[in-house]
Design an enzyme around this catalytic site. Structure first.
Site, PDB file in Angstrom:
ATOM      1  N   ASP A   6       0.852  -1.191   0.000  1.00 31.50           N
ATOM      2  CA  ASP A   6       0.000   0.000   0.000  1.00 31.50           C
ATOM      3  C   ASP A   6       0.884   1.235   0.000  1.00 31.50           C
ATOM      4  OD1 ASP A   6      -2.311   1.733   0.359  1.00 31.50           O
ATOM      5  OD2 ASP A   6      -1.548   1.986   2.397  1.00 31.50           O
ATOM      6  N   THR A  10       2.441   9.401   2.595  1.00 29.24           N
ATOM      7  CA  THR A  10       3.712   9.680   3.272  1.00 29.24           C
ATOM      8  C   THR A  10       4.590   8.448   3.462  1.00 29.24           C
ATOM      9  OG1 THR A  10       2.634   9.415   5.440  1.00 29.24           O
ATOM     10  CG2 THR A  10       2.733  11.636   4.514  1.00 29.24           C
ATOM     11  N   ASP A  96      -7.705   3.419  -1.137  1.00 32.99           N
ATOM     12  CA  ASP A  96      -7.425   3.040   0.247  1.00 32.99           C
ATOM     13  C   ASP A  96      -8.702   3.119   1.075  1.00 32.99           C
ATOM     14  OD1 ASP A  96      -7.380   5.809  -0.246  1.00 32.99           O
ATOM     15  OD2 ASP A  96      -6.096   6.215   1.470  1.00 32.99           O
TER      16      ASP A  96
END
Length: 242
Positions: A6, A10, A96
């Site tokens: 994933d 950041t 996500d």
């Protein structure tokens, strides 16, 4: 065995699953193929992988993975999922969000669900008892709120989250900390309260990078689960195997 990657705003998260059990987990600042090779050497049955990214399609990484895995999925709007996706602008949906909802739905199928993901942004996403993803809301996350005050003013300092804060700040540092953190807690609790007026039986999940910090400070009872996104991607990969 499944490899889950994933790529977030950041950091990049890696997980290795055997059926529904997570055996390995790692975080890095950039995609790292060396880690993947180490896991493949350690686990000879590792043959399937799924990649999710909020930064666009990572073609270079996918090219490398195609040479190493017999089954590879890049999670996008064309990927079948266990949930029916009723979001109107599927091409702009951060996947996500959908994956975390799949993870929550795997735990509580056929139940109204609210999934709160407190990360770079804070998202609220709703899944109906008919196993349909309906959408939700997006607002700035905790760090983004601190940065906004610093960026768009001349004198306010850049601060970070703190466990020490009150309703009334007695100096500028306290006022910023109180304002940023209380506003997020008020937002979450108020959203939950309003949703419960519509769906009193809704199950609430909290996940994301700031979830541990937020969890104990909420007035509402929620289920803390920081593995929803990765387990959801694992469920999507298994769903497409079958």
């Amino acid at each position: 065995m499944n490899l889950i990657i994933d790529i977030g705003n950041t950091q990049t998260k890696y997980a290795l699953f055997h059926n529904e059990e997570m055996l390995e987990f790692c975080v890095s600042q950039v995609p790292d193929i060396t880690l993947v090779e180490e896991w493949q050497n350690k686990y000879t049955r590792l043959s399937a992988a799924i990649v999710s990214s909020v930064q666009g399609k990572p073609d270079d990484l996918l090219d490398v993975l195609r040479s190493k895995f017999s089954r590879l999925i890049f999670f996008d709007r064309n990927t079948p999922t266990p949930l029916e996706n009723l979001y109107e602008s599927k091409e702009t949906l951060g996947y996500d969000r959908l994956a975390a909802c799949v993870g929550a739905n795997a735990i509580c199928p056929n139940v109204n669900l609210l999934v709160i993901d407190a990360g770079t942004a804070i998202t609220f996403d709703f899944v109906s008892a008919e196993n349909q993803y309906l959408g939700g809301t997006i607002s700035p996350g905790l760090s983004m709120r601190f940065k906004a005050l610093n960026t768009f003013t001349k004198k306010l300092p850049l601060l970070e989250k703190s466990d020490s804060f009150d309703l009334i700040g007695k100096n500028t540092t306290q006022a910023i900390t109180s304002g940023v953190q209380n506003s997020m807690l008020f937002e979450i609790d108020t959203y939950i309260n309003q949703l419960k007026e519509r769906c009193p039986d809704a199950r609430i999940f909290l996940t994301g990078g700031d979830s541990d910090f937020i969890y104990s400070k909420l007035k509402n009872k929620v289920s803390l689960n920081n593995g929803l996104l990765l387990s959801g991607l694992n469920s999507i990969l298994n769903y497409n195997k079958s």
